[in-house]
Design a protein around this motif. Structure first.
Motif, PDB file in Angstrom:
ATOM      1  N   ARG A  83       8.495  12.589  -4.515  1.00 30.50           N
ATOM      2  CA  ARG A  83       8.315  11.231  -3.996  1.00 30.50           C
ATOM      3  C   ARG A  83       9.029  10.210  -4.883  1.00 30.50           C
ATOM      4  O   ARG A  83       9.660   9.275  -4.384  1.00 30.50           O
ATOM      5  CB  ARG A  83       6.839  10.907  -3.852  1.00 30.50           C
TER       6      ARG A  83
ATOM      7  N   MET B 280       9.895   6.625  -3.508  1.00 33.48           N
ATOM      8  CA  MET B 280       8.617   6.342  -2.863  1.00 33.48           C
ATOM      9  C   MET B 280       7.502   6.277  -3.919  1.00 33.48           C
ATOM     10  O   MET B 280       7.667   6.722  -5.038  1.00 33.48           O
ATOM     11  CB  MET B 280       8.296   7.440  -1.841  1.00 33.48           C
ATOM     12  N   THR B 281       6.364   5.720  -3.520  1.00 36.23           N
ATOM     13  CA  THR B 281       5.197   5.675  -4.396  1.00 36.23           C
ATOM     14  C   THR B 281       4.723   7.104  -4.644  1.00 36.23           C
ATOM     15  O   THR B 281       4.590   7.879  -3.702  1.00 36.23           O
ATOM     16  CB  THR B 281       4.066   4.864  -3.725  1.00 36.23           C
TER      17      THR B 281
ATOM     18  N   SER C 236      -0.042  10.131  -2.169  1.00 35.05           N
ATOM     19  CA  SER C 236      -0.062  10.332  -0.720  1.00 35.05           C
ATOM     20  C   SER C 236      -0.578   9.081  -0.019  1.00 35.05           C
ATOM     21  O   SER C 236      -1.194   8.201  -0.635  1.00 35.05           O
ATOM     22  CB  SER C 236      -0.963  11.517  -0.381  1.00 35.05           C
ATOM     23  N   GLY C 237      -0.358   9.037   1.282  1.00 32.62           N
ATOM     24  CA  GLY C 237      -0.848   7.909   2.066  1.00 32.62           C
ATOM     25  C   GLY C 237      -2.364   7.806   2.014  1.00 32.62           C
ATOM     26  O   GLY C 237      -2.925   6.715   1.999  1.00 32.62           O
TER      27      GLY C 237
ATOM     28  N   TRP D 257      -3.348   6.268  -1.249  1.00 36.11           N
ATOM     29  CA  TRP D 257      -2.987   4.850  -1.208  1.00 36.11           C
ATOM     30  C   TRP D 257      -4.076   4.050  -0.490  1.00 36.11           C
ATOM     31  O   TRP D 257      -4.530   3.012  -0.970  1.00 36.11           O
ATOM     32  CB  TRP D 257      -1.647   4.710  -0.485  1.00 36.11           C
ATOM     33  N   LYS D 258      -4.532   4.563   0.665  1.00 35.45           N
ATOM     34  CA  LYS D 258      -5.557   3.861   1.437  1.00 35.45           C
ATOM     35  C   LYS D 258      -6.922   3.952   0.777  1.00 35.45           C
ATOM     36  O   LYS D 258      -7.689   2.993   0.801  1.00 35.45           O
ATOM     37  CB  LYS D 258      -5.611   4.417   2.857  1.00 35.45           C
TER      38      LYS D 258
ATOM     39  N   ASP E 160      -3.355  -0.695   0.390  1.00 31.84           N
ATOM     40  CA  ASP E 160      -2.730  -1.233   1.592  1.00 31.84           C
ATOM     41  C   ASP E 160      -3.241  -2.648   1.910  1.00 31.84           C
ATOM     42  O   ASP E 160      -2.704  -3.343   2.742  1.00 31.84           O
ATOM     43  CB  ASP E 160      -2.957  -0.301   2.783  1.00 31.84           C
TER      44      ASP E 160
END
Length: 97
Positions: free
Chosen positions: A74, A79-80, A83-84, A87-88, A93
């Motif tokens: 990543r 990219m950050t 994982s998504g 992140w959430k 977000d």
């Protein structure tokens, strides 16, 4: 493992240059091979294995290598490095964060 040892013993960074962090001493390298029960304070003194033996265990190495491998990929793509879902879950977000 090679890159970690190169970093911790020599201070070499993956992108070149040297770290300003304190490096592992020769005395500490010996402790990596010695079981915790022989030198560590409680509560780690109850552990019969050494750091080296734990790092070489398949389940430990594979689990952590997979996580590091994903983060490296990543980062390489710009990219950050999480994982998504992570992140959430950390509410990154949200515009307030």
């Amino acid at each position: 493992m090679y890159f970690f040892m190169d970093f911790s013993l020599e201070g070499n960074l993956p992108a070149g240059g040297k770290t300003t962090l304190q490096l592992i001493t020769e005395d500490e390298v010996v402790l990596m091979k010695t079981p915790y029960a022989q030198w560590a304070k409680a509560p780690w003194s109850n552990t019969r294995s050494s750091l080296q033996s734990r790092l070489l265990e398949d389940r430990f190495f594979v689990r952590h290598y997979r996580n590091i491998s994903c983060m490296r990929a990543r980062l390489w793509e710009g990219m950050t490095p999480m994982s998504g879902g992570q992140w959430k879950s950390r509410k990154l977000d949200d515009t307030a964060n």
